[in-house]
Design a protein around this motif. Sequence first.
Motif, PDB file in Angstrom:
ATOM      1  N   HIS A  38      42.274  18.395  41.356  1.00  0.00           N
ATOM      2  CA  HIS A  38      42.074  17.185  40.576  1.00  0.00           C
ATOM      3  C   HIS A  38      43.136  16.123  40.799  1.00  0.00           C
ATOM      4  O   HIS A  38      42.901  14.948  40.552  1.00  0.00           O
TER       5      HIS A  38
ATOM      6  N   VAL B 212      26.945  15.237  31.155  1.00  0.00           N
ATOM      7  CA  VAL B 212      27.483  16.242  32.076  1.00  0.00           C
ATOM      8  C   VAL B 212      28.902  15.873  32.495  1.00  0.00           C
ATOM      9  O   VAL B 212      29.810  16.710  32.474  1.00  0.00           O
ATOM     10  N   TRP B 213      29.134  14.615  32.868  1.00  0.00           N
ATOM     11  CA  TRP B 213      30.456  14.219  33.362  1.00  0.00           C
ATOM     12  C   TRP B 213      31.520  14.355  32.282  1.00  0.00           C
ATOM     13  O   TRP B 213      32.656  14.699  32.582  1.00  0.00           O
TER      14      TRP B 213
ATOM     15  N   ASN C 134      31.550  16.550  29.794  1.00  0.00           N
ATOM     16  CA  ASN C 134      31.864  17.971  29.679  1.00  0.00           C
ATOM     17  C   ASN C 134      32.730  18.437  30.838  1.00  0.00           C
ATOM     18  O   ASN C 134      33.606  19.284  30.667  1.00  0.00           O
ATOM     19  N   PHE C 135      32.485  17.886  32.022  1.00  0.00           N
ATOM     20  CA  PHE C 135      33.252  18.270  33.204  1.00  0.00           C
ATOM     21  C   PHE C 135      34.736  17.945  33.008  1.00  0.00           C
ATOM     22  O   PHE C 135      35.612  18.735  33.375  1.00  0.00           O
TER      23      PHE C 135
ATOM     24  N   THR D 195      32.329  14.194  39.377  1.00  0.00           N
ATOM     25  CA  THR D 195      31.412  15.211  38.843  1.00  0.00           C
ATOM     26  C   THR D 195      30.236  15.410  39.769  1.00  0.00           C
ATOM     27  O   THR D 195      29.872  16.541  40.107  1.00  0.00           O
TER      28      THR D 195
ATOM     29  N   GLU E  43      31.447  17.092  43.138  1.00  0.00           N
ATOM     30  CA  GLU E  43      31.863  18.486  42.990  1.00  0.00           C
ATOM     31  C   GLU E  43      30.663  19.404  42.753  1.00  0.00           C
ATOM     32  O   GLU E  43      30.621  20.524  43.263  1.00  0.00           O
ATOM     33  N   LEU E  44      29.686  18.933  42.000  1.00  0.00           N
ATOM     34  CA  LEU E  44      28.469  19.722  41.800  1.00  0.00           C
ATOM     35  C   LEU E  44      27.714  19.851  43.120  1.00  0.00           C
ATOM     36  O   LEU E  44      27.164  20.920  43.432  1.00  0.00           O
TER      37      LEU E  44
ATOM     38  N   VAL F 137      24.375  12.211  36.155  1.00  0.00           N
ATOM     39  CA  VAL F 137      25.404  12.953  35.418  1.00  0.00           C
ATOM     40  C   VAL F 137      25.597  12.396  34.012  1.00  0.00           C
ATOM     41  O   VAL F 137      26.436  12.889  33.252  1.00  0.00           O
TER      42      VAL F 137
ATOM     43  N   VAL G  51      28.094  23.905  36.319  1.00  0.00           N
ATOM     44  CA  VAL G  51      29.038  22.871  35.899  1.00  0.00           C
ATOM     45  C   VAL G  51      30.378  23.507  35.519  1.00  0.00           C
ATOM     46  O   VAL G  51      31.447  23.027  35.911  1.00  0.00           O
TER      47      VAL G  51
ATOM     48  N   ARG H 229      33.825  22.925  37.570  1.00  0.00           N
ATOM     49  CA  ARG H 229      34.959  22.369  36.834  1.00  0.00           C
ATOM     50  C   ARG H 229      36.215  23.214  37.058  1.00  0.00           C
ATOM     51  O   ARG H 229      37.300  22.678  37.332  1.00  0.00           O
TER      52      ARG H 229
ATOM     53  N   TYR I 278      37.517  22.657  40.587  1.00  0.00           N
ATOM     54  CA  TYR I 278      38.130  21.332  40.742  1.00  0.00           C
ATOM     55  C   TYR I 278      39.520  21.264  40.116  1.00  0.00           C
ATOM     56  O   TYR I 278      40.430  20.627  40.655  1.00  0.00           O
TER      57      TYR I 278
END
Length: 283
Positions: free
Chosen positions: A8, A114-115, A117-118, A143, A146-147, A157, A172, A176, A179
């Motif tokens: 990250h 989704v993003w 939560n990531f 996000t 990476e997915l 996302v 996910v 995460r 990442y």
Amino acid sequence: MSHLTETHDNAVVELPPPGTPIIEVTDIGKSYGSVIALRDVTTSVKTGEVTCVLGDNGAGKSTFIKILAGAHGHSEGTFEVDGEARHFSSPREALELGIATVYQDLAVVPLMPVWRNFFLGSELRKGWGPLRRLDLKRMKEITRSELLRMGIDLRDVDQPIGTLSGGERQCVAIARAVYFGARVLILDEPTAALGVRQSGVVLKYVAAARDRGLGVVLITHNPHHAYPVGDRFMLLRRGRSMGDFPKSELSLDDLVSMMAGGAELEALSHELQRQLPEGEVES
């Protein structure tokens, strides 16, 4: 052949060649006063490999992963990470060494995108001082990419993570962890509440994490899910290890037999056979 992975903070980390030990536990055990929850457990977790921990409810799987994850300290035996003896006092210590755990409940917020939560709890920001704000564009781009690296093409996302399938939500969580710098990924019964198709989806993501050079610990009670992706199998029963086997030494039939109790199951099947009247043949 080593693997390169980007974390990250944009640092490119070279993972050791596949087969390099990251975690090694020897005769590990855990007692709560006079109650023995785990005893004499030995196995290893290596880069680019999947170590499967199998056992029924009450076998000691939860205690074992809590030791690996740093939630519980071990009472006996040795626990080594990168060849150095460790005794974790918190999950934070395990995370700092790249040991991440994805629990069955996933700890996601269903109504959030989704993003979000990531990056939950680790949001990226831009600007300075009073103008500092969330970097929405970058978080969404990361996000999505990476997915995609894990094999899931999710263009939107912004959709709530609760609208994804169980297998996609697992993906996910796995992406995460990768990442944010995981070297060892512990998956707690990731297929337990899923159907056949979604279980297959999750196992595909497990294989993708393995192929990216991570050491994966797959906790499961289902040998048919473990065997296709596993490289090493450690079986637990009533808090004790029944053995630690490389795939080359254990067939699927052997694994199923050991999980089912072997001779015990055979004896039970004879007991349960329907007794037919004399002279009648079962069709």
